[in-house]
Design a protein around this motif. Structure first.
Motif, PDB file in Angstrom:
ATOM      1  N   VAL A 231       0.858  -1.174   0.000  1.00  0.00           N
ATOM      2  CA  VAL A 231       0.000   0.000   0.000  1.00  0.00           C
ATOM      3  C   VAL A 231       0.897   1.228   0.000  1.00  0.00           C
ATOM      4  O   VAL A 231       2.098   1.119   0.277  1.00  0.00           O
ATOM      5  CB  VAL A 231      -0.923   0.000   1.251  1.00  0.00           C
TER       6      VAL A 231
ATOM      7  N   ARG B  44      -6.136   2.779   0.774  1.00  0.00           N
ATOM      8  CA  ARG B  44      -4.950   3.260   1.478  1.00  0.00           C
ATOM      9  C   ARG B  44      -5.171   3.295   2.981  1.00  0.00           C
ATOM     10  O   ARG B  44      -4.259   3.006   3.767  1.00  0.00           O
ATOM     11  CB  ARG B  44      -4.582   4.653   0.950  1.00  0.00           C
TER      12      ARG B  44
ATOM     13  N   SER C  48       0.376   7.414  -3.858  1.00  0.00           N
ATOM     14  CA  SER C  48       0.151   6.199  -4.652  1.00  0.00           C
ATOM     15  C   SER C  48       1.467   5.695  -5.229  1.00  0.00           C
ATOM     16  O   SER C  48       1.514   5.268  -6.389  1.00  0.00           O
ATOM     17  CB  SER C  48      -0.858   6.461  -5.773  1.00  0.00           C
TER      18      SER C  48
ATOM     19  N   THR D 254       0.274   4.737   1.846  1.00  0.00           N
ATOM     20  CA  THR D 254      -0.693   5.484   2.647  1.00  0.00           C
ATOM     21  C   THR D 254      -0.662   6.979   2.374  1.00  0.00           C
ATOM     22  O   THR D 254      -1.651   7.677   2.601  1.00  0.00           O
ATOM     23  CB  THR D 254      -0.460   5.242   4.151  1.00  0.00           C
TER      24      THR D 254
END
Length: 217
Positions: free
Chosen positions: A116, A141, A121, A118
């Motif tokens: 991921v 996210r 991207s 957070t």
């Protein structure tokens, strides 16, 4: 700063083809947009062709799939990949353009990894192509860090209770790729055939590779 969060708990749309055309509705729209932008002088056709060729042949999930398949058949390469993925992929003639460092994390029966970002991207697009829309979404996210098993369930992924889920948070400097477990009944397969089992989502951790019976013999 890159890091990981350990959690101990426990699409493509298809469009009908236009009558008399082999192009989908979306492809027709893209062609029309390309034509308008070219006629107005906003787009250089040669540059556009170069970009399309790059994403079709040099960038995309098929590149990451080649890396995974090599790791499945070559123990030395797998060791090198886990130790320093950036150096390992360079051995395959792949040049990493995004982020300063690539880290490969291996899925095992004991640990399942998810990727991921957070903060924004960040994504290893030189290996996996452009990120899917859901990867950039706020729910993914936010929820992946807090409730990874529920997110996996949303993707249709269920894991044994004893399998730990580990979430890795990408940054501008550090990107991750998941090395999924090799599917059963693939002994003796060529790298090319093995690569056909590797999905984009399996390299993000939100999916599994295809099963052996899902590809042509």
């Amino acid at each position: 700063m890159s890091g990981s969060h350990d959690h101990e708990h426990g699409h493509e749309d298809h469009h009908d083809h236009e009558h008399g055309s082999e192009l989908s509705e979306m492809q027709l729209r893209v062609r029309a947009l390309e034509t308008i932008l070219t006629e107005k002088g906003y787009v250089d056709p040669a540059a556009l062709d170069s970009i399309i060729e790059t994403y079709e042949t040099k960038i995309g999930p098929h590149i990451g799939a080649q890396v995974v398949a090599r790791a499945w058949v070559d123990a030395d390469f797998k060791t090198a990949l886990i130790a320093d993925a950036s150096k390992a992929i360079a051995r395959l003639g792949l040049q990493q353009k995004v982020g300063d460092h690539l880290i490969a994390v291996e899925n095992t029966p004991a640990t399942h990894n998810m990727i991921v970002c957070t903060l924004c991207s960040c994504y290893p697009w030189d290996l996996l192509g452009l990120p899917p829309a859901w990867y950039k979404s706020t729910p993914y996210r936010a929820r992946t860090v807090k409730e990874p098993r529920k997110v996996l369930a949303d993707f249709g992924v269920t894991l044994p209770d004893e399998t730990k889920v580990r979430v890795w948070d990408s940054t501008a400097e550090t990107r991750f790729i998941v090395l999924p477990m090799r599917p059963a009944a693939t002994e003796g397969w060529s790298e090319e055939k093995l690569a056909s089992l590797v999905t984009r989502d399996s390299m993000i951790g939100t999916g599994f590779p295809k099963a052996a019976n899902e590809v042509a013999a």
